[in-house]
Scaffold this motif. Structure first.
Motif, PDB file in Angstrom:
ATOM      1  N   UNK A 130       0.961  -1.343  -0.179  1.00 16.32           N
ATOM      2  CA  UNK A 130       0.127  -0.069  -0.109  1.00 16.32           C
ATOM      3  C   UNK A 130       0.805   1.387   0.048  1.00 16.32           C
ATOM      4  N   UNK A 131       0.308   2.170  -0.613  1.00 16.12           N
ATOM      5  CA  UNK A 131       1.021   3.650  -0.377  1.00 16.12           C
ATOM      6  C   UNK A 131       0.295   4.692   0.188  1.00 16.12           C
ATOM      7  N   UNK A 132       0.854   5.744   0.598  1.00 17.33           N
ATOM      8  CA  UNK A 132       0.235   6.867   1.130  1.00 17.33           C
ATOM      9  C   UNK A 132       0.725   8.293   0.614  1.00 17.33           C
ATOM     10  N   UNK A 133      -0.161   9.244   0.230  1.00 15.78           N
ATOM     11  CA  UNK A 133       0.155  10.413  -0.197  1.00 15.78           C
ATOM     12  C   UNK A 133       1.296  11.193   1.026  1.00 15.78           C
ATOM     13  N   UNK A 134       1.129  10.967   2.102  1.00 16.63           N
ATOM     14  CA  UNK A 134       2.093  11.607   2.908  1.00 16.63           C
ATOM     15  C   UNK A 134       3.467  11.038   2.984  1.00 16.63           C
ATOM     16  N   UNK A 135       3.752   9.776   2.818  1.00 18.09           N
ATOM     17  CA  UNK A 135       5.087   9.246   2.833  1.00 18.09           C
ATOM     18  C   UNK A 135       5.960  10.031   1.855  1.00 18.09           C
TER      19      UNK A 135
ATOM     20  N   UNK B  73      -6.103  16.996   1.871  1.00 11.02           N
ATOM     21  CA  UNK B  73      -5.577  17.989   1.116  1.00 11.02           C
ATOM     22  C   UNK B  73      -6.163  17.804  -0.330  1.00 11.02           C
ATOM     23  N   UNK B  74      -6.014  18.877  -1.137  1.00  9.70           N
ATOM     24  CA  UNK B  74      -6.324  19.131  -2.322  1.00  9.70           C
ATOM     25  C   UNK B  74      -5.433  18.791  -3.397  1.00  9.70           C
ATOM     26  N   UNK B  75      -5.277  17.945  -4.091  1.00 10.47           N
ATOM     27  CA  UNK B  75      -3.880  17.650  -4.867  1.00 10.47           C
ATOM     28  C   UNK B  75      -3.883  18.656  -6.263  1.00 10.47           C
ATOM     29  N   UNK B  76      -2.608  18.953  -6.469  1.00 14.46           N
ATOM     30  CA  UNK B  76      -2.580  19.834  -7.778  1.00 14.46           C
ATOM     31  C   UNK B  76      -3.438  19.644  -8.745  1.00 14.46           C
ATOM     32  N   UNK B  77      -4.023  18.445  -9.292  1.00 10.90           N
ATOM     33  CA  UNK B  77      -4.900  17.879 -10.167  1.00 10.90           C
ATOM     34  C   UNK B  77      -6.441  18.127  -9.854  1.00 10.90           C
ATOM     35  N   UNK B  78      -6.552  18.851  -8.362  1.00  4.85           N
ATOM     36  CA  UNK B  78      -7.997  19.010  -7.950  1.00  4.85           C
ATOM     37  C   UNK B  78      -8.606  17.904  -7.059  1.00  4.85           C
ATOM     38  N   UNK B  79      -7.953  16.511  -6.900  1.00  2.24           N
ATOM     39  CA  UNK B  79      -8.489  15.504  -6.370  1.00  2.24           C
ATOM     40  C   UNK B  79      -8.372  15.927  -4.825  1.00  2.24           C
ATOM     41  N   UNK B  80      -9.462  15.678  -4.089  1.00  2.31           N
ATOM     42  CA  UNK B  80      -9.286  15.895  -2.807  1.00  2.31           C
ATOM     43  C   UNK B  80      -9.067  14.319  -1.979  1.00  2.31           C
TER      44      UNK B  80
ATOM     45  N   UNK C 128      -7.261  12.068   1.682  1.00  2.00           N
ATOM     46  CA  UNK C 128      -6.584  12.154   2.800  1.00  2.00           C
ATOM     47  C   UNK C 128      -5.289  11.537   2.973  1.00  2.00           C
ATOM     48  N   UNK C 129      -4.241  12.359   3.043  1.00  2.00           N
ATOM     49  CA  UNK C 129      -2.957  12.055   2.878  1.00  2.00           C
ATOM     50  C   UNK C 129      -2.462  10.730   3.636  1.00  2.00           C
ATOM     51  N   UNK C 130      -3.182  10.660   4.710  1.00  2.00           N
ATOM     52  CA  UNK C 130      -2.699   9.374   5.517  1.00  2.00           C
ATOM     53  C   UNK C 130      -3.294   8.222   5.431  1.00  2.00           C
ATOM     54  N   UNK C 131      -4.520   8.135   4.607  1.00  2.00           N
ATOM     55  CA  UNK C 131      -5.067   6.850   4.240  1.00  2.00           C
ATOM     56  C   UNK C 131      -4.209   6.050   3.053  1.00  2.00           C
ATOM     57  N   UNK C 132      -4.326   4.602   3.454  1.00  2.00           N
ATOM     58  CA  UNK C 132      -3.668   3.681   2.637  1.00  2.00           C
ATOM     59  C   UNK C 132      -4.300   3.645   1.453  1.00  2.00           C
ATOM     60  N   UNK C 133      -3.696   3.564   0.170  1.00  2.00           N
ATOM     61  CA  UNK C 133      -3.938   3.677  -1.176  1.00  2.00           C
ATOM     62  C   UNK C 133      -3.593   2.141  -1.704  1.00  2.00           C
ATOM     63  N   UNK C 134      -4.498   1.656  -2.666  1.00  2.00           N
ATOM     64  CA  UNK C 134      -4.321   0.264  -3.136  1.00  2.00           C
ATOM     65  C   UNK C 134      -2.911   0.406  -4.022  1.00  2.00           C
ATOM     66  N   UNK C 135      -2.323  -0.501  -4.055  1.00  2.00           N
ATOM     67  CA  UNK C 135      -1.045  -0.922  -4.777  1.00  2.00           C
ATOM     68  C   UNK C 135      -1.486  -0.752  -6.403  1.00  2.00           C
TER      69      UNK C 135
END
Length: 117
Positions: free
Chosen positions: A30-35, A43-50, A52-59
Protein backbone atom coordinates in the motif's frame (compact mmCIF):
# COMPACT_ATOMS: atom_id res chain seq x y z
CA UNK A 1 5.42 13.38 -17.51
CA UNK A 2 5.68 10.80 -14.76
CA UNK A 3 7.95 7.78 -14.94
CA UNK A 4 6.60 4.23 -15.11
CA UNK A 5 8.30 0.94 -14.28
CA UNK A 6 7.79 -1.60 -17.07
CA UNK A 7 7.21 -5.31 -16.63
CA UNK A 8 10.90 -5.89 -17.40
CA UNK A 9 11.51 -4.94 -13.74
CA UNK A 10 13.61 -7.55 -11.92
CA UNK A 11 12.48 -6.33 -8.47
CA UNK A 12 16.01 -5.40 -7.44
CA UNK A 13 14.77 -2.39 -5.45
CA UNK A 14 17.58 -0.06 -6.56
CA UNK A 15 15.08 2.64 -7.54
CA UNK A 16 13.04 2.85 -4.35
CA UNK A 17 15.51 4.62 -2.03
CA UNK A 18 16.52 7.06 -4.80
CA UNK A 19 13.10 8.69 -5.12
CA UNK A 20 12.99 12.08 -3.34
CA UNK A 21 9.17 11.94 -3.26
CA UNK A 22 8.83 8.37 -1.99
CA UNK A 23 6.74 7.70 -5.11
CA UNK A 24 8.19 4.21 -5.65
CA UNK A 25 6.79 1.20 -3.81
CA UNK A 26 7.41 -2.52 -3.83
CA UNK A 27 4.73 -4.54 -5.61
CA UNK A 28 1.67 -5.29 -3.44
CA UNK A 29 2.62 -2.61 -0.86
CA UNK A 30 0.00 0.00 0.00
CA UNK A 31 1.08 3.61 -0.42
CA UNK A 32 0.16 6.97 1.10
CA UNK A 33 0.38 10.54 -0.17
CA UNK A 34 2.10 11.52 3.11
CA UNK A 35 4.99 9.06 2.64
CA UNK A 36 8.15 11.11 2.09
CA UNK A 37 6.26 14.40 1.69
CA UNK A 38 4.98 17.21 3.90
CA UNK A 39 1.36 16.29 3.17
CA UNK A 40 -0.96 15.38 6.04
CA UNK A 41 -4.67 15.19 6.67
CA UNK A 42 -7.16 16.25 3.99
CA UNK A 43 -5.46 17.89 1.02
CA UNK A 44 -6.45 18.95 -2.48
CA UNK A 45 -3.89 17.68 -4.95
CA UNK A 46 -2.56 19.84 -7.77
CA UNK A 47 -4.93 17.97 -10.13
CA UNK A 48 -7.94 19.01 -7.98
CA UNK A 49 -8.54 15.64 -6.33
CA UNK A 50 -9.29 15.75 -2.59
CA UNK A 51 -7.67 12.98 -0.51
CA UNK A 52 -6.64 12.17 3.02
CA UNK A 53 -2.85 12.03 2.76
CA UNK A 54 -2.69 9.49 5.58
CA UNK A 55 -5.09 6.94 4.07
CA UNK A 56 -3.58 3.77 2.64
CA UNK A 57 -4.04 3.52 -1.12
CA UNK A 58 -4.30 0.33 -3.17
CA UNK A 59 -1.05 -0.87 -4.79
CA UNK A 60 -0.74 -0.05 -8.49
CA UNK A 61 1.03 -3.36 -9.08
CA UNK A 62 1.01 -6.61 -7.16
CA UNK A 63 4.04 -8.07 -8.92
CA UNK A 64 6.72 -5.44 -9.54
CA UNK A 65 7.88 -2.12 -8.10
CA UNK A 66 5.65 0.73 -9.18
CA UNK A 67 5.64 4.53 -9.28
CA UNK A 68 2.65 6.57 -8.09
CA UNK A 69 2.04 9.12 -10.89
CA UNK A 70 0.50 11.68 -8.50
CA UNK A 71 3.76 11.75 -6.53
CA UNK A 72 6.28 11.48 -9.38
CA UNK A 73 7.93 14.75 -10.42
CA UNK A 74 10.70 13.17 -12.53
CA UNK A 75 12.93 14.44 -9.70
CA UNK A 76 12.32 18.06 -10.81
CA UNK A 77 13.31 20.40 -8.02
CA UNK A 78 15.77 17.83 -6.67
CA UNK A 79 17.95 16.44 -9.48
CA UNK A 80 18.73 17.02 -13.16
CA UNK A 81 17.37 13.61 -14.20
CA UNK A 82 15.01 10.95 -12.81
CA UNK A 83 17.07 9.06 -10.27
CA UNK A 84 15.12 5.81 -10.68
CA UNK A 85 16.09 5.66 -14.36
CA UNK A 86 19.69 6.56 -13.53
CA UNK A 87 20.14 3.58 -11.17
CA UNK A 88 17.93 0.97 -12.88
CA UNK A 89 20.14 -1.91 -14.06
CA UNK A 90 17.64 -3.04 -16.73
CA UNK A 91 16.40 0.37 -17.95
CA UNK A 92 12.77 -0.28 -17.07
CA UNK A 93 12.07 3.19 -15.60
CA UNK A 94 10.75 5.06 -18.63
CA UNK A 95 8.48 8.06 -19.36
CA UNK A 96 4.80 7.29 -18.83
CA UNK A 97 2.86 8.42 -21.90
CA UNK A 98 -0.38 8.18 -19.91
CA UNK A 99 0.76 10.89 -17.47
CA UNK A 100 2.23 13.75 -19.48
CA UNK A 101 3.04 16.92 -17.51
CA UNK A 102 5.03 20.05 -18.30
CA UNK A 103 8.13 20.99 -16.35
CA UNK A 104 6.11 23.76 -14.69
CA UNK A 105 3.45 21.26 -13.59
CA UNK A 106 6.10 18.90 -12.22
CA UNK A 107 7.79 21.73 -10.30
CA UNK A 108 4.41 22.87 -8.91
CA UNK A 109 3.74 19.32 -7.72
CA UNK A 110 7.20 19.20 -6.10
CA UNK A 111 6.58 22.51 -4.28
CA UNK A 112 3.13 21.28 -3.18
CA UNK A 113 4.57 18.09 -1.63
CA UNK A 114 7.70 19.79 -0.22
CA UNK A 115 6.86 23.45 0.54
CA UNK A 116 9.76 23.76 2.97
CA UNK A 117 12.42 22.98 0.34
Amino acid sequence: MAIIITDECINCGACEPECPNTAIYEGADDWRYKDGTSLSGNVVLTNGTEVDAEDAQEPISDEIYYIVPDKCTECKGFHDEPQCAAVCPVDCCVPDDDHVETEEELLAKQRFMHPED
